[in-house]
Design a protein around this motif. Structure first.
Motif, PDB file in Angstrom:
ATOM      1  N   ARG A  33      36.275  11.331   8.062  1.00  0.00           N
ATOM      2  CA  ARG A  33      36.445  10.318   9.099  1.00  0.00           C
ATOM      3  C   ARG A  33      37.469   9.258   8.678  1.00  0.00           C
ATOM      4  N   SER A  41      41.008   8.482  10.541  1.00  0.00           N
ATOM      5  CA  SER A  41      41.342   7.146  11.048  1.00  0.00           C
ATOM      6  C   SER A  41      42.628   6.628  10.421  1.00  0.00           C
ATOM      7  N   SER A  93      32.161  11.372   5.614  1.00  0.00           N
ATOM      8  CA  SER A  93      32.735  10.014   5.656  1.00  0.00           C
ATOM      9  C   SER A  93      34.182  10.012   5.185  1.00  0.00           C
TER      10      SER A  93
END
Length: 325
Positions: free
Chosen positions: A232, A236, A229
């Motif tokens: 990610r 982003s 996570s």
């Protein structure tokens, strides 16, 4: 030894030497310029007007958009005029002024991207102290200092170019850039080349190495977390910035960091259209399409404009009704 001539003006040969291509080039470049100008202007407006975007990151993004507007406006309007005209001359003094501003603004873009990389580094590697370390005041100081450094650097280059003796005045380009001007020099501009590979590397390329160092630290921090996570979230957060960095420095290194004897001016002016028009056009698209906060700010701005128009039309209708009654 080429014949020396006293140059009072330069002839800009443009992007292509084929007359039948000029209308096509005009249409394509005009559309890209308008997209770049409007897209970056919208980012500047929402970054300064939307209360949710009053953060250091969006302050730097607004400065990057301002730079992109400035960069395209320095070169593209003149190119569009020359594309459809027979006379494609620019005076010597105007050429040197254009060279100075282009080098200043082009170098400034790299410094802003470095500041944005530092912002991302602190946000990911030291999030608890982010607001204490990165402030709007710090970003403003970084921006002003960078403007001073790149301005003096560009002034030095411009002054050295004015001291060259030119053998001809036909510039194989659509604006006054340092590469084609050095090619017109009667003798090899050794001093200019030495500056490009020494002082020029420090001012122009050092932000790129700073960006690489920032992302190396970000990568090590994420690796220690062992979290998918976190990876990610970092991707982003940083993917848009990384893409813009690759677009800018890929073309800049290709264009400038090589000896003048290896320049291919026909190919270089095609690469130049990429970083003077295409990259500024893509930057707002990259940051808006991949950023929910920017999308939200654009939606709120559009909503305000719609409400304002409805209010104005309602006020006009009331005035007309009062006049009739």
């Amino acid at each position: 030894m080429r014949n020396r001539t006293e140059v009072t003006e330069f002839i800009l040969l443009g992007l292509s030497s084929w007359p039948e291509m000029q209308p096509v080039i005009f249409g394509i470049v005009l559309v890209m310029y308008l997209v770049a100008f409007i897209g970056n202007a919208l980012l500047v407006i929402i970054a300064h007007s939307d209360i949710k975007l009053q953060t250091p990151m969006y302050f730097l993004l607004s400065q990057l958009s301002f730079i992109d507007i400035f960069l395209t406006t320095i070169t593209v309007p003149q190119m569009l005029v020359h594309t459809l005209s027979v006379k494609r001359t620019i005076s010597f003094n105007c050429c040197m002024v254009q060279l100075f501003f282009f080098m200043t603004v082009g170098s400034m873009e790299g410094h802003l991207l470095a500041a944005m990389a530092y912002d991302r580094y602190v946000a990911i590697c030291d999030p608890l102290r982010y607001s204490a370390i990165v402030s709007r005041h710090l970003c403003l100081r970084i921006t002003l200092t960078s403007w001073v450094v790149v301005s003096f650097n560009s002034l030095l280059y411009s002054m050295l170019v004015t001291r060259l003796t030119f053998c001809g005045n036909q510039v194989t380009h659509f604006f006054c850039d340092i590469t084609p001007l050095l090619q017109l020099s009667c003798t090899r501009p050794i001093v200019n080349e030495m500056l490009i590979f020494t002082e020029g590397v420090v001012v122009v390329v050092s932000p790129f190495f700073f960006i690489l160092g920032s992302y190396a630290r970000i990568g090590m921090t994420i690796a220690r977390m062992h979290s998918v996570s976190a990876l990610r979230k970092a991707l982003s957060t940083c993917s848009s910035h990384i893409l813009v960095v690759l677009l800018l420095y890929g073309s800049v290194i290709r264009m400038y960091l090589r000896p003048s004897s290896s320049y291919d001016l026909d190919q270089d002016r095609q690469v130049a259209i990429f970083y003077t028009v295409v990259t500024p056009m893509l930057n707002p698209l990259i940051y808006s399409l991949r950023n929910q906060e920017v999308k939200g700010a654009l939606h709120r701005l559009a909503k305000k404009l719609c409400i304002s128009r409805k209010f104005q039309s309602g006020s006009q209708a009331n005035r007309k009704w009062q006049q009739v009654s």
